[in-house]
Design a protein around this motif. Structure first.
Motif, PDB file in Angstrom:
ATOM      1  N   ALA A  78      29.515   4.053 -34.309  1.00 45.56           N
ATOM      2  CA  ALA A  78      28.605   4.689 -33.350  1.00 45.56           C
ATOM      3  C   ALA A  78      29.044   4.311 -31.940  1.00 45.56           C
ATOM      4  CB  ALA A  78      27.161   4.247 -33.598  1.00 45.56           C
ATOM      5  N   ILE A  79      28.638   5.137 -30.983  1.00 46.21           N
ATOM      6  CA  ILE A  79      28.853   4.793 -29.579  1.00 46.21           C
ATOM      7  C   ILE A  79      27.487   4.766 -28.898  1.00 46.21           C
ATOM      8  CG2 ILE A  79      31.173   5.816 -29.496  1.00 46.21           C
ATOM      9  CD1 ILE A  79      29.878   8.209 -27.950  1.00 46.21           C
ATOM     10  N   THR A  80      27.416   4.166 -27.722  1.00 45.48           N
ATOM     11  CA  THR A  80      26.176   4.255 -26.943  1.00 45.48           C
ATOM     12  C   THR A  80      26.380   5.257 -25.810  1.00 45.48           C
ATOM     13  OG1 THR A  80      26.881   2.403 -25.551  1.00 45.48           O
ATOM     14  CG2 THR A  80      25.428   1.879 -27.401  1.00 45.48           C
ATOM     15  N   LEU A  81      25.289   5.914 -25.458  1.00 49.92           N
ATOM     16  CA  LEU A  81      25.309   6.863 -24.337  1.00 49.92           C
ATOM     17  C   LEU A  81      23.966   6.787 -23.621  1.00 49.92           C
ATOM     18  CD1 LEU A  81      26.826  10.131 -25.896  1.00 49.92           C
ATOM     19  CD2 LEU A  81      27.909   8.607 -24.234  1.00 49.92           C
ATOM     20  N   PRO A  82      23.940   7.086 -22.321  1.00 47.68           N
ATOM     21  CA  PRO A  82      22.639   7.181 -21.654  1.00 47.68           C
ATOM     22  C   PRO A  82      21.837   8.320 -22.275  1.00 47.68           C
ATOM     23  CG  PRO A  82      24.471   7.285 -20.080  1.00 47.68           C
ATOM     24  CD  PRO A  82      25.074   7.362 -21.438  1.00 47.68           C
ATOM     25  N   ASP A  83      20.557   8.080 -22.529  1.00 51.08           N
ATOM     26  CA  ASP A  83      19.687   9.096 -23.123  1.00 51.08           C
ATOM     27  C   ASP A  83      19.374  10.132 -22.044  1.00 51.08           C
ATOM     28  OD1 ASP A  83      17.809  10.550 -24.513  1.00 51.08           O
ATOM     29  OD2 ASP A  83      16.703   8.798 -25.239  1.00 51.08           O
ATOM     30  N   CYS A  84      19.951  11.327 -22.174  1.00 51.79           N
ATOM     31  CA  CYS A  84      19.795  12.328 -21.107  1.00 51.79           C
ATOM     32  C   CYS A  84      18.713  13.354 -21.427  1.00 51.79           C
ATOM     33  CB  CYS A  84      21.135  13.019 -20.835  1.00 51.79           C
ATOM     34  SG  CYS A  84      21.755  13.950 -22.237  1.00 51.79           S
ATOM     35  N   ARG A  85      17.829  13.021 -22.416  1.00 46.11           N
ATOM     36  CA  ARG A  85      16.818  14.014 -22.811  1.00 46.11           C
ATOM     37  C   ARG A  85      15.577  13.959 -21.925  1.00 46.11           C
ATOM     38  NH1 ARG A  85      15.875  12.262 -28.743  1.00 46.11           N
ATOM     39  NH2 ARG A  85      15.765  10.290 -27.620  1.00 46.11           N
ATOM     40  N   TRP A  86      14.649  14.878 -22.206  1.00 39.90           N
ATOM     41  CA  TRP A  86      13.385  14.914 -21.453  1.00 39.90           C
ATOM     42  C   TRP A  86      12.458  13.781 -21.916  1.00 39.90           C
ATOM     43  CZ3 TRP A  86       9.397  19.250 -23.073  1.00 39.90           C
ATOM     44  CH2 TRP A  86       9.272  19.285 -24.463  1.00 39.90           C
ATOM     45  N   LEU A  87      11.209  13.805 -21.469  1.00 42.78           N
ATOM     46  CA  LEU A  87      10.299  12.694 -21.751  1.00 42.78           C
ATOM     47  C   LEU A  87       9.325  13.015 -22.883  1.00 42.78           C
ATOM     48  CD1 LEU A  87       9.589  11.645 -18.051  1.00 42.78           C
ATOM     49  CD2 LEU A  87      11.219  10.647 -19.667  1.00 42.78           C
ATOM     50  N   ARG A  88       9.608  14.074 -23.660  1.00 44.98           N
ATOM     51  CA  ARG A  88       8.756  14.413 -24.803  1.00 44.98           C
ATOM     52  C   ARG A  88       9.598  14.545 -26.085  1.00 44.98           C
ATOM     53  NH1 ARG A  88       3.591  15.928 -24.692  1.00 44.98           N
ATOM     54  NH2 ARG A  88       3.823  15.106 -26.782  1.00 44.98           N
ATOM     55  N   CYS A  89      10.356  13.473 -26.324  1.00 43.08           N
ATOM     56  CA  CYS A  89      11.228  13.482 -27.508  1.00 43.08           C
ATOM     57  C   CYS A  89      10.425  13.390 -28.806  1.00 43.08           C
ATOM     58  CB  CYS A  89      12.218  12.325 -27.419  1.00 43.08           C
ATOM     59  SG  CYS A  89      13.205  12.371 -25.923  1.00 43.08           S
ATOM     60  N   ASP A  90       9.095  13.154 -28.687  1.00 43.20           N
ATOM     61  CA  ASP A  90       8.256  13.096 -29.894  1.00 43.20           C
ATOM     62  C   ASP A  90       7.943  14.488 -30.450  1.00 43.20           C
ATOM     63  OD1 ASP A  90       6.811  13.487 -27.497  1.00 43.20           O
ATOM     64  OD2 ASP A  90       4.959  12.721 -28.346  1.00 43.20           O
ATOM     65  N   ILE A  91       8.214  15.526 -29.656  1.00 45.96           N
ATOM     66  CA  ILE A  91       8.039  16.900 -30.147  1.00 45.96           C
ATOM     67  C   ILE A  91       9.340  17.321 -30.809  1.00 45.96           C
ATOM     68  CG2 ILE A  91       7.630  19.303 -29.464  1.00 45.96           C
ATOM     69  CD1 ILE A  91       6.139  18.214 -26.995  1.00 45.96           C
ATOM     70  N   LYS A  92       9.266  17.813 -32.039  1.00 48.69           N
ATOM     71  CA  LYS A  92      10.497  18.210 -32.732  1.00 48.69           C
ATOM     72  C   LYS A  92      10.857  19.629 -32.294  1.00 48.69           C
ATOM     73  CE  LYS A  92      12.759  17.552 -37.217  1.00 48.69           C
ATOM     74  NZ  LYS A  92      13.947  16.868 -36.714  1.00 48.69           N
ATOM     75  N   SER A  93      11.362  19.703 -31.070  1.00 47.31           N
ATOM     76  CA  SER A  93      11.655  20.974 -30.423  1.00 47.31           C
ATOM     77  C   SER A  93      13.044  21.464 -30.820  1.00 47.31           C
ATOM     78  CB  SER A  93      11.582  20.753 -28.908  1.00 47.31           C
ATOM     79  OG  SER A  93      12.385  21.677 -28.232  1.00 47.31           O
ATOM     80  N   VAL A  94      13.198  22.793 -30.913  1.00 45.01           N
ATOM     81  CA  VAL A  94      14.541  23.331 -31.202  1.00 45.01           C
ATOM     82  C   VAL A  94      15.443  23.273 -29.973  1.00 45.01           C
ATOM     83  CG1 VAL A  94      13.839  24.829 -33.107  1.00 45.01           C
ATOM     84  CG2 VAL A  94      13.820  25.736 -30.769  1.00 45.01           C
ATOM     85  N   SER A  95      14.917  22.811 -28.858  1.00 45.32           N
ATOM     86  CA  SER A  95      15.715  22.661 -27.643  1.00 45.32           C
ATOM     87  C   SER A  95      16.568  21.395 -27.769  1.00 45.32           C
ATOM     88  CB  SER A  95      14.762  22.560 -26.453  1.00 45.32           C
ATOM     89  OG  SER A  95      15.483  22.322 -25.293  1.00 45.32           O
TER      90      SER A  95
END
Ligand code: PMP
Length: 288
Positions: free
Chosen positions: A136-153
């Protein structure tokens, strides 16, 4: 041939069509679930349906089916596709209207409901003696602030996973404000001094169904476990690292950013917990 469900009809997957004005296509305005099926039985179905209900509520999309409706649809999908071990995919979008407009469509617009299955690959936990573990590698988490929604985005997840793959790694472990949150398509566990640790539920991670089951199994079998933030330092000095998801179950990580994790092979706690997970899964399949 895979038979897919689309808005009340059954058809070969390759024949299924949606409108280009579908808001799932235009805006990724929708949510999804991936449910493992073992011996023709949907695994942890109630939990997956509860999360689907949560995701739909959070994006203010009324559920097109009730619990019994979803359960019947899933049972029919499995049956029409011959049962066995499958990965079942379910997606609901805010439907299609006559023009592209960010604001919600008029009340009464039919949501799009799509469901399909694909073959389930064997999981590492099924063959603990021959599983080599992954990088595995590490990366900065570049997602939005609602990762608890299982969005298709999923564009950020896709880009981060691809970066891992292009560096010969199986997963990207995401860092935000000095803490490791989860993987690009998985939850994160570490083992430190014999304790199994995973990030607490929050809007910054997806509340994984596999994650919850692992915690349940640890508690039931007296394995020390905790839901607490995982600092980057704790991640890098962990004895074991695992990433978990419904389709891959519990995957041991044996190198992180090129540095060896623990002894460079799947660890003893992974072996124990993976064994419990497999036994739980098999007991359920046997009861079909
Ligand atoms: N986090 C993310 C970002 C995911 O995409 C997934 C699975 N797709 C998970 C965690 C694991 O969730 P589950 O165990 O319910 O599959």
């Amino acid at each position: 041939m895979t038979l897919a469900y689309l808005n009340g009809t059954w058809q070969p997957l390759e024949d299924a069509r949606i409108s280009p004005l579908d808001r799932g296509f235009l805006f990724a305005d929708g949510v999804y679930e991936v449910i493992p099926v073992y011996a023709g039985k949907a695994f942890r179905l109630a939990e997956h349906l509860a999360r689907l209900r949560f995701s739909l509520a959070e994006i203010q999309l009324p559920s097109p089916l009730d619990e019994a409706g979803w359960t019947a649809l899933i049972a029919e999908l499995i049956e029409r596709n011959g049962g066995g071990n499958l990965s079942l995919y379910l997606q609901v979008t805010r439907g299609a209207t006559s023009k592209r407009d960010h604001a919600f469509p008029p009340a009464g617009t039919e949501p799009t409901v799509f469901a399909m299955v694909s073959p389930m690959a064997p999981a590492p936990a099924d063959a603990p003696d021959t599983t080599p573990g992954v990088a595995a590698i590490t990366l900065p988490d570049c997602r939005w602030l609602r990762c608890d929604i299982k969005s298709v985005s999923l564009l950020p997840n896709i880009l981060m996973r691809q970066q891992a793959v292009s560096q010969g790694a199986a997963e990207a472990i995401l860092l935000r404000d000095g803490e490791a949150t989860e993987g690009s398509a998985s939850n994160l566990f570490i083992v430190t001094a014999g304790t199994v640790i995973t990030s607490p539920k929050s809007p910054l991670i997806l509340g994984g169904i596999t994650r919850d089951l692992i915690l349940e199994l640890c508690r039931e079998h007296g394995i020390a476990c905790a839901e607490q933030p995982i600092s980057e330092d704790a991640l890098r000095s962990a004895d074991e690292i695992w990433v978990t998801s419904s389709t891959r179950e519990i995957v041991p990580v044996i190198s992180l950013d090129g540095a060896t994790v623990g002894e460079g092979r799947p660890g003893p706690v992974w072996r124990q917990v993976a064994g419990l997970y497999t036994a739980f899964k098999r007991a359920l399949a046997d009861n079909v």
